[in-house]
Design a protein around this motif. Structure first.
Motif, PDB file in Angstrom:
ATOM      1  N   ARG A 129       9.584 -13.394  -1.635  1.00 10.30           N
ATOM      2  CA  ARG A 129       8.605 -14.314  -2.263  1.00 10.30           C
ATOM      3  C   ARG A 129       8.325 -14.215  -3.760  1.00 10.30           C
ATOM      4  NH1 ARG A 129       2.349 -14.917  -1.141  1.00 10.30           N
ATOM      5  NH2 ARG A 129       2.665 -12.767  -0.280  1.00 10.30           N
ATOM      6  N   ASP A 130       8.561 -15.352  -4.304  1.00  4.68           N
ATOM      7  CA  ASP A 130       8.312 -15.317  -5.720  1.00  4.68           C
ATOM      8  C   ASP A 130       6.684 -15.613  -6.024  1.00  4.68           C
ATOM      9  OD1 ASP A 130      11.174 -15.006  -6.257  1.00  4.68           O
ATOM     10  OD2 ASP A 130      11.352 -17.236  -6.990  1.00  4.68           O
ATOM     11  N   VAL A 131       6.268 -14.896  -7.022  1.00  2.00           N
ATOM     12  CA  VAL A 131       4.846 -14.985  -7.400  1.00  2.00           C
ATOM     13  C   VAL A 131       4.694 -15.163  -8.748  1.00  2.00           C
ATOM     14  CG1 VAL A 131       2.307 -14.052  -7.413  1.00  2.00           C
ATOM     15  CG2 VAL A 131       4.292 -13.420  -5.563  1.00  2.00           C
ATOM     16  N   GLU A 132       4.487 -16.505  -9.257  1.00  2.00           N
ATOM     17  CA  GLU A 132       4.453 -16.825 -10.609  1.00  2.00           C
ATOM     18  C   GLU A 132       3.208 -16.411 -11.374  1.00  2.00           C
ATOM     19  OE1 GLU A 132       4.957 -20.964 -11.600  1.00  2.00           O
ATOM     20  OE2 GLU A 132       6.611 -21.102 -10.303  1.00  2.00           O
ATOM     21  N   ILE A 133       3.382 -15.998 -12.699  1.00  2.00           N
ATOM     22  CA  ILE A 133       2.191 -15.422 -13.435  1.00  2.00           C
ATOM     23  C   ILE A 133       2.519 -16.118 -14.768  1.00  2.00           C
ATOM     24  CG2 ILE A 133       2.266 -13.183 -12.409  1.00  2.00           C
ATOM     25  CD1 ILE A 133       3.651 -12.151 -15.025  1.00  2.00           C
ATOM     26  N   ARG A 134       1.313 -16.287 -15.216  1.00  2.00           N
ATOM     27  CA  ARG A 134       1.065 -16.605 -16.653  1.00  2.00           C
ATOM     28  C   ARG A 134       1.193 -15.640 -17.677  1.00  2.00           C
ATOM     29  NH1 ARG A 134      -4.531 -19.351 -16.651  1.00  2.00           N
ATOM     30  NH2 ARG A 134      -4.248 -19.629 -14.124  1.00  2.00           N
ATOM     31  N   GLY A 135       1.963 -15.739 -18.697  1.00  2.00           N
ATOM     32  CA  GLY A 135       2.245 -14.532 -19.635  1.00  2.00           C
ATOM     33  C   GLY A 135       3.348 -13.761 -19.323  1.00  2.00           C
ATOM     34  N   ASP A 136       3.283 -12.512 -20.023  1.00  2.00           N
ATOM     35  CA  ASP A 136       4.550 -11.598 -19.926  1.00  2.00           C
ATOM     36  C   ASP A 136       4.425 -10.521 -19.078  1.00  2.00           C
ATOM     37  OD1 ASP A 136       5.772 -13.073 -21.900  1.00  2.00           O
ATOM     38  OD2 ASP A 136       4.951 -11.604 -23.486  1.00  2.00           O
ATOM     39  N   LEU A 175      -0.582  -4.538 -11.145  1.00  4.86           N
ATOM     40  CA  LEU A 175      -0.326  -4.612  -9.992  1.00  4.86           C
ATOM     41  C   LEU A 175      -1.389  -5.039  -8.909  1.00  4.86           C
ATOM     42  CD1 LEU A 175       1.583  -3.899  -7.489  1.00  4.86           C
ATOM     43  CD2 LEU A 175       0.914  -1.581  -7.673  1.00  4.86           C
ATOM     44  N   GLY A 176      -2.654  -4.581  -9.129  1.00  6.92           N
ATOM     45  CA  GLY A 176      -3.794  -5.158  -8.356  1.00  6.92           C
ATOM     46  C   GLY A 176      -3.863  -6.614  -8.495  1.00  6.92           C
ATOM     47  N   GLN A 177      -3.852  -7.005  -9.781  1.00  2.42           N
ATOM     48  CA  GLN A 177      -3.820  -8.520  -9.845  1.00  2.42           C
ATOM     49  C   GLN A 177      -2.902  -9.239  -9.037  1.00  2.42           C
ATOM     50  OE1 GLN A 177      -3.626  -8.390 -14.108  1.00  2.42           O
ATOM     51  NE2 GLN A 177      -5.756  -8.681 -14.168  1.00  2.42           N
ATOM     52  N   LEU A 178      -1.555  -8.845  -9.158  1.00  2.00           N
ATOM     53  CA  LEU A 178      -0.361  -9.476  -8.161  1.00  2.00           C
ATOM     54  C   LEU A 178      -0.848  -9.397  -6.878  1.00  2.00           C
ATOM     55  CD1 LEU A 178       2.328 -10.360  -8.743  1.00  2.00           C
ATOM     56  CD2 LEU A 178       3.042  -8.357  -7.939  1.00  2.00           C
ATOM     57  N   LEU A 201       3.209  -4.940 -14.567  1.00  2.00           N
ATOM     58  CA  LEU A 201       4.704  -5.511 -13.888  1.00  2.00           C
ATOM     59  C   LEU A 201       4.965  -6.484 -14.990  1.00  2.00           C
ATOM     60  CD1 LEU A 201       3.255  -5.936 -10.344  1.00  2.00           C
ATOM     61  CD2 LEU A 201       4.767  -3.892 -11.234  1.00  2.00           C
ATOM     62  N   HIS A 202       6.498  -6.835 -14.905  1.00  2.13           N
ATOM     63  CA  HIS A 202       6.830  -7.693 -15.917  1.00  2.13           C
ATOM     64  C   HIS A 202       7.803  -8.803 -15.258  1.00  2.13           C
ATOM     65  CE1 HIS A 202       5.591  -4.562 -18.545  1.00  2.13           C
ATOM     66  NE2 HIS A 202       5.279  -5.347 -19.253  1.00  2.13           N
ATOM     67  N   HIS A 203       8.201  -9.958 -15.623  1.00  5.61           N
ATOM     68  CA  HIS A 203       9.251 -10.629 -15.098  1.00  5.61           C
ATOM     69  C   HIS A 203      10.538  -9.922 -14.367  1.00  5.61           C
ATOM     70  CE1 HIS A 203      11.560 -14.849 -14.777  1.00  5.61           C
ATOM     71  NE2 HIS A 203      12.345 -14.111 -15.327  1.00  5.61           N
ATOM     72  N   GLU A 204      10.611 -10.491 -13.107  1.00  6.54           N
ATOM     73  CA  GLU A 204      11.797 -10.020 -12.346  1.00  6.54           C
ATOM     74  C   GLU A 204      11.426  -8.835 -11.589  1.00  6.54           C
ATOM     75  OE1 GLU A 204      14.499 -11.620 -11.489  1.00  6.54           O
ATOM     76  OE2 GLU A 204      13.791 -13.321 -12.468  1.00  6.54           O
ATOM     77  N   ASP A 205      10.139  -7.969 -11.860  1.00  9.24           N
ATOM     78  CA  ASP A 205      10.059  -6.684 -11.220  1.00  9.24           C
ATOM     79  C   ASP A 205       9.882  -7.117  -9.739  1.00  9.24           C
ATOM     80  OD1 ASP A 205      10.102  -5.090 -13.252  1.00  9.24           O
ATOM     81  OD2 ASP A 205       7.760  -4.905 -13.754  1.00  9.24           O
ATOM     82  N   VAL A 206      10.018  -6.275  -8.819  1.00 12.01           N
ATOM     83  CA  VAL A 206       9.910  -6.552  -7.319  1.00 12.01           C
ATOM     84  C   VAL A 206       9.135  -5.482  -6.706  1.00 12.01           C
ATOM     85  CG1 VAL A 206      11.435  -6.534  -5.206  1.00 12.01           C
ATOM     86  CG2 VAL A 206      12.409  -7.383  -7.375  1.00 12.01           C
ATOM     87  N   VAL A 207       8.184  -6.048  -5.857  1.00 15.75           N
ATOM     88  CA  VAL A 207       7.044  -5.318  -5.320  1.00 15.75           C
ATOM     89  C   VAL A 207       7.162  -5.193  -3.995  1.00 15.75           C
ATOM     90  CG1 VAL A 207       4.532  -4.901  -4.930  1.00 15.75           C
ATOM     91  CG2 VAL A 207       5.539  -5.379  -7.232  1.00 15.75           C
ATOM     92  N   ASP A 246       5.975  -7.349   2.959  1.00 10.49           N
ATOM     93  CA  ASP A 246       6.111  -8.305   2.045  1.00 10.49           C
ATOM     94  C   ASP A 246       7.043  -7.987   0.841  1.00 10.49           C
ATOM     95  OD1 ASP A 246       4.815 -10.577   2.994  1.00 10.49           O
ATOM     96  OD2 ASP A 246       2.889  -9.578   2.562  1.00 10.49           O
ATOM     97  N   VAL A 247       7.796  -8.610   0.191  1.00  9.62           N
ATOM     98  CA  VAL A 247       8.675  -8.493  -1.000  1.00  9.62           C
ATOM     99  C   VAL A 247       8.254  -9.250  -1.783  1.00  9.62           C
ATOM    100  CG1 VAL A 247      10.809  -8.076  -1.978  1.00  9.62           C
ATOM    101  CG2 VAL A 247      10.491  -7.218   0.308  1.00  9.62           C
ATOM    102  N   LEU A 248       7.616  -9.107  -3.040  1.00  9.34           N
ATOM    103  CA  LEU A 248       7.051 -10.063  -3.833  1.00  9.34           C
ATOM    104  C   LEU A 248       8.062  -9.770  -5.349  1.00  9.34           C
ATOM    105  CD1 LEU A 248       3.376  -9.083  -3.491  1.00  9.34           C
ATOM    106  CD2 LEU A 248       4.743 -10.887  -2.411  1.00  9.34           C
ATOM    107  N   ARG A 249       8.625 -11.152  -6.019  1.00 12.38           N
ATOM    108  CA  ARG A 249       9.091 -11.024  -7.260  1.00 12.38           C
ATOM    109  C   ARG A 249       8.195 -11.508  -8.134  1.00 12.38           C
ATOM    110  NH1 ARG A 249      14.955 -13.573  -7.714  1.00 12.38           N
ATOM    111  NH2 ARG A 249      13.747 -15.277  -7.151  1.00 12.38           N
ATOM    112  N   VAL A 250       8.128 -10.872  -9.232  1.00 15.30           N
ATOM    113  CA  VAL A 250       7.230 -11.547 -10.478  1.00 15.30           C
ATOM    114  C   VAL A 250       7.855 -12.410 -11.192  1.00 15.30           C
ATOM    115  CG1 VAL A 250       5.993 -10.942 -12.484  1.00 15.30           C
ATOM    116  CG2 VAL A 250       5.877  -9.205 -10.591  1.00 15.30           C
ATOM    117  N   VAL A 251       7.734 -13.752 -11.282  1.00 13.37           N
ATOM    118  CA  VAL A 251       8.339 -14.628 -12.215  1.00 13.37           C
ATOM    119  C   VAL A 251       7.236 -15.287 -13.057  1.00 13.37           C
ATOM    120  CG1 VAL A 251       9.319 -16.881 -12.172  1.00 13.37           C
ATOM    121  CG2 VAL A 251       9.608 -15.325 -10.051  1.00 13.37           C
TER     122      VAL A 251
END
Length: 71
Positions: free
Chosen positions: A2-9, A13-16, A52-58, A63-68
């Motif tokens: 699952r992609d999780v969109e973030i603002r900024g760079d 982890l807790g916020q994600l 965490l940064h763009h494309e990191d996978v948690v 659940d598998v989360l990808r930072v976008v």
């Protein structure tokens, strides 16, 4: 995955985990990280402050989360 969109760079982890609706608060994130195995890019992680940064996978609680990053 699952992609999780973030603002900024970056995002902590807790916020994600809150943004992905896995936990409801920082305290819940801390407890989850103490109880369940969490990996970031395949490596064990227990710090909710981990950046965490763009494309990191948690991976957490099945659940598998990808930072976008937006923009």
């Amino acid at each position: 995955m699952r992609d999780v969109e973030i603002r900024g760079d970056m995002i902590r982890l807790g916020q994600l985990l809150k943004l992905a609706d896995i936990v409801g608060s920082g305290g819940e994130a801390k407890a989850l990280l103490a109880e369940l195995p969490v990996t970031v890019n395949g490596e064990p992680e227990s710090r909710r402050g981990r950046q965490l940064h763009h494309e990191d996978v948690v991976t957490v609680a099945g659940d598998v989360l990808r930072v976008v990053a937006r923009g």
